[in-house]
Design a protein around this motif. Structure first.
Motif, PDB file in Angstrom:
ATOM      1  N   ARG A 248       0.747  -1.134   0.040  1.00  0.00           N
ATOM      2  CA  ARG A 248       0.111   0.137  -0.128  1.00  0.00           C
ATOM      3  C   ARG A 248       0.697   1.286  -0.030  1.00  0.00           C
ATOM      4  NH1 ARG A 248      -2.897  -3.112   3.978  1.00  0.00           N
ATOM      5  NH2 ARG A 248      -2.032  -1.724   5.660  1.00  0.00           N
ATOM      6  N   PRO A 249       1.639   1.443  -1.048  1.00  0.00           N
ATOM      7  CA  PRO A 249       2.649   2.751  -1.199  1.00  0.00           C
ATOM      8  C   PRO A 249       1.492   3.771  -1.274  1.00  0.00           C
ATOM      9  CG  PRO A 249       2.556   1.404  -3.062  1.00  0.00           C
ATOM     10  CD  PRO A 249       1.760   0.673  -2.192  1.00  0.00           C
ATOM     11  N   GLY A 250       2.004   4.858  -0.773  1.00  0.00           N
ATOM     12  CA  GLY A 250       0.898   5.948  -0.615  1.00  0.00           C
ATOM     13  C   GLY A 250       1.782   7.339  -0.405  1.00  0.00           C
ATOM     14  N   LEU A 251       1.196   8.306  -0.255  1.00  0.00           N
ATOM     15  CA  LEU A 251       2.045   9.406  -0.065  1.00  0.00           C
ATOM     16  C   LEU A 251       2.781   9.480   1.335  1.00  0.00           C
ATOM     17  CD1 LEU A 251      -0.983  12.208  -0.820  1.00  0.00           C
ATOM     18  CD2 LEU A 251       0.594  11.360  -2.183  1.00  0.00           C
ATOM     19  N   ILE A 252       3.823  10.559   1.285  1.00  0.00           N
ATOM     20  CA  ILE A 252       4.542  10.385   2.594  1.00  0.00           C
ATOM     21  C   ILE A 252       3.860  10.924   3.833  1.00  0.00           C
ATOM     22  CG2 ILE A 252       6.868  11.225   3.382  1.00  0.00           C
ATOM     23  CD1 ILE A 252       6.923   9.504   0.937  1.00  0.00           C
ATOM     24  N   PRO A 253       4.001   9.889   4.895  1.00  0.00           N
ATOM     25  CA  PRO A 253       3.234  10.201   5.942  1.00  0.00           C
ATOM     26  C   PRO A 253       3.772  11.022   6.825  1.00  0.00           C
ATOM     27  CG  PRO A 253       4.169   8.001   6.217  1.00  0.00           C
ATOM     28  CD  PRO A 253       4.434   8.629   4.985  1.00  0.00           C
ATOM     29  N   PRO A 254       3.101  11.844   7.878  1.00  0.00           N
ATOM     30  CA  PRO A 254       3.619  12.705   8.758  1.00  0.00           C
ATOM     31  C   PRO A 254       4.444  11.565   9.975  1.00  0.00           C
ATOM     32  CG  PRO A 254       1.332  12.667   9.335  1.00  0.00           C
ATOM     33  CD  PRO A 254       1.598  11.999   7.922  1.00  0.00           C
ATOM     34  N   PRO A 255       5.457  12.008  10.850  1.00  0.00           N
ATOM     35  CA  PRO A 255       5.749  11.516  11.927  1.00  0.00           C
ATOM     36  C   PRO A 255       4.559  10.814  12.932  1.00  0.00           C
ATOM     37  CG  PRO A 255       6.514  13.792  12.049  1.00  0.00           C
ATOM     38  CD  PRO A 255       5.841  13.482  10.788  1.00  0.00           C
ATOM     39  N   ILE A 256       5.083   9.864  13.575  1.00  0.00           N
ATOM     40  CA  ILE A 256       4.239   9.505  14.883  1.00  0.00           C
ATOM     41  C   ILE A 256       4.870   9.356  16.090  1.00  0.00           C
ATOM     42  CG2 ILE A 256       2.444   8.460  13.421  1.00  0.00           C
ATOM     43  CD1 ILE A 256       3.764   6.007  13.665  1.00  0.00           C
ATOM     44  N   GLU A 257       4.459   9.408  17.092  1.00  0.00           N
ATOM     45  CA  GLU A 257       5.130   9.238  18.412  1.00  0.00           C
ATOM     46  C   GLU A 257       5.543   7.898  18.616  1.00  0.00           C
ATOM     47  OE1 GLU A 257       6.009  11.784  20.252  1.00  0.00           O
ATOM     48  OE2 GLU A 257       5.138  13.254  18.927  1.00  0.00           O
ATOM     49  N   ASP A 258       4.717   6.915  18.168  1.00  0.00           N
ATOM     50  CA  ASP A 258       4.924   5.452  18.810  1.00  0.00           C
ATOM     51  C   ASP A 258       5.009   4.655  17.589  1.00  0.00           C
ATOM     52  OD1 ASP A 258       5.344   3.095  20.174  1.00  0.00           O
ATOM     53  OD2 ASP A 258       3.258   3.006  20.852  1.00  0.00           O
ATOM     54  N   ILE A 259       6.262   4.357  17.136  1.00  0.00           N
ATOM     55  CA  ILE A 259       6.453   3.506  15.787  1.00  0.00           C
ATOM     56  C   ILE A 259       5.891   1.845  16.315  1.00  0.00           C
ATOM     57  CG2 ILE A 259       8.785   3.301  16.163  1.00  0.00           C
ATOM     58  CD1 ILE A 259       6.689   3.544  12.611  1.00  0.00           C
ATOM     59  N   GLU A 260       6.222   1.866  17.513  1.00  0.00           N
ATOM     60  CA  GLU A 260       5.911   0.256  17.979  1.00  0.00           C
ATOM     61  C   GLU A 260       4.398  -0.152  17.535  1.00  0.00           C
ATOM     62  OE1 GLU A 260       8.445  -1.600  18.616  1.00  0.00           O
ATOM     63  OE2 GLU A 260       9.951  -0.197  18.381  1.00  0.00           O
ATOM     64  N   SER A 261       3.559   0.755  17.802  1.00  0.00           N
ATOM     65  CA  SER A 261       2.187   0.482  17.764  1.00  0.00           C
ATOM     66  C   SER A 261       1.709   0.338  16.186  1.00  0.00           C
ATOM     67  CB  SER A 261       1.293   1.592  18.289  1.00  0.00           C
ATOM     68  OG  SER A 261       1.358   2.900  17.712  1.00  0.00           O
TER      69      SER A 261
END
Length: 333
Positions: A248-261
Motif C-alpha cells: 500500500r505505497p502512498g503519500l509520505i506520512p507525517p511522523p508519529i510518536e509511537d512507531i511500535e504501535s
C-alpha cells in the motif's frame, strides 16, 4: 574530508502535491549547494504516489537550471525502462545546457511493478542484457566516427560521467570490469555492501573514464536538535517502508510518536534490516555515527538521504549533517 552528496526522491507528503514537491526539491538543492554538498541526485520511480521523480531527466534540468555549482544527476536512471539512445540524447542535452555539472547513474532494475513496466513499453529480459545496454549507451557518448549510422545528437563526444548503481554484487562486478564509478544502495539494501565494495575495489580495471576505483555509499541520515526528535522524524521513513511491504505505497506520512504501535514484530525486523545504514539523532549522535561509518567502510563519497515529512526539518537535517562533516574534517577524521 570526503565529499557529501544528497539523494532526493521528490517526496509528495500527505496534504501536498507534486508541484510543491518540485518546489521543495529546488529549494533543498539550493540549500545543499550553499552547504557545500557535492551532488544532488534524483531517483527514477514509477507508479509511486509518494515519489514525484518519475520524469527524472526533466526534473534534473529543473534543478540544474535553479542552481549554479552543485552537480546534478540521476541516482539513477533505470536502464531497462529506456532505449540507450534516448538516455544518451537526454543527458547529452542536459550536459550541453549545464556543462560539467551533470551525472548519469544507471540501475538495472525496472524500479516498478510488472504492470507499470508494460505500460512503459519496455520489457525486462533479465540481468544478462544490462551490460550490453550499458556498453551501447557508453558508445553513444563516444565521439562520432565517419559513417556511423546512428549517433546521439546531442550526446556524441559530450563528457557525461556514468555511474553504475547497485544493491547486489552484479553491478559491483560490472562497474569494476568497465572501469566506472560505483554507488551502492546501502540506504535501503545494505546486506551485500561490504562484499560488493571488496569485489569492486579488488577487480577494478582502469578505463578512459576512471583511473582508479571510486565508490559511493548511501546512508539514511535524520538529524535534529535531540536524539528523541530525530527518532520521531525518522518514523516517516519507517512507516513508508512498512506501507510498501504491505503493498500500500502512498503519500509520505507525517511522523508519529509511537512507531511500535504501527508495525508488527516481523515488519519491524524487515524494516530495521533494510534501514540498517541509518544515522538518526542529535548533533553529537550524528557526528559519532558518521565517524564510525566512515572509519569502517572507507567510501570515497557519502550520499545522504532524509525522508523527512516537514520541509524545514528536512533542510535542517542536511544542515546538521554538513556541520558534522565540517567538524569531522577539522578533527582529521
Amino acid at each position: 574530508m570526503i565529499p557529501f552528496s544528497v539523494l532526493d526522491l521528490a517526496p509528495v507528503t500527505e496534504g501536498s502535491t507534486p508541484a510543491q514537491a518540485f518546489a521543495n526539491s529546488l529549494d533543498l538543492a539550493q540549500w545543499a549547494q550553499g552547504l557545500g554538498y557535492a551532488r544532488y541526485w534524483l531517483a527514477e520511480h514509477h507508479n509511486m504516489p509518494g515519489i514525484a521523480s518519475a520524469a527524472t531527466a526533466v526534473l534534473i534540468g529543473h534543478i540544474a537550471a535553479g542552481t549554479s555549482t552543485i552537480r546534478v544527476g540521476a541516482g539513477g536512471i533505470m536502464l531497462p525502462n529506456h532505449a540507450p539512445l534516448q538516455v544518451a540524447e537526454q543527458f547529452g542535452t542536459l550536459a550541453s545546457l549545464h556543462p560539467g555539472r551533470i551525472d548519469l547513474g544507471l540501475g538495472r532494475a525496472p524500479g516498478t511493478d510488472q504492470a507499470t513496466a508494460r505500460a512503459l513499453r519496455r520489457y525486462y529480459e533479465g540481468a544478462e542484457t544490462f551490460p550490453d545496454d550499458v556498453r551501447e549507451l557508453l558508445a553513444f557518448f563516444a565521439p562520432a566516427t565517419p559513417g556511423q549510422a546512428v549517433r546521439a545528437v546531442p550526446g556524441a563526444g559530450i563528457e557525461v560521467p556514468v555511474w553504475l548503481l547497485g544493491s547486489s554484487l552484479f553491478s559491483a562486478r560490472l562497474a569494476a570490469q568497465l572501469g566506472l564509478p560505483f554507488a551502492f544502495a546501502s540506504h535501503f539494501a545494505p546486506d551485500a555492501m561490504d562484499e560488493a565494495l571488496m569485489i569492486y575495489r579488488r577487480d577494478f580495471k582502469p578505463s578512459a573514464r576512471l583511473a582508479q576505483p571510486y565508490a559511493m555509499l548511501g546512508v539514511n541520515l535524520v538529524a535534529a536538535q535531540s536524539d528523541r526528535e530525530a527518532q520521531r522524524l525518522f518514523t516517516t521513513q519507517q512507516q513508508s517502508f512498512v506501507n510498501l511491504r504491505r503493498g500500500r505505497p502512498g503519500l509520505i506520512p507525517p511522523p508519529i510518536e509511537d512507531i511500535e504501535s504501527y508495525w508488527t514484530v516481523t515488519e519491524k525486523y524487515g524494516v530495521e534490516q533494510a534501514l540498517a545504514c541509518a544515522i538518526v539523532g542529535g548533533p553529537q549522535t550524528v557526528r559519532e555515527g558518521l565517524s564510525a561509518f566512515l572509519a569502517r567502510h572507507r567510501p570515497d563519497e557519502l550520499m545522504l538521504t532524509a525522508n523527512v515529512f516537514d520541509h524545514a526539518a528536512r533542510k535542517r537535517s542536511f544542515e546538521l549533517a554538513a556541520l558534522a562533516r565540517d567538524e569531522l574534517a577539522k578533527a582529521g577524521s
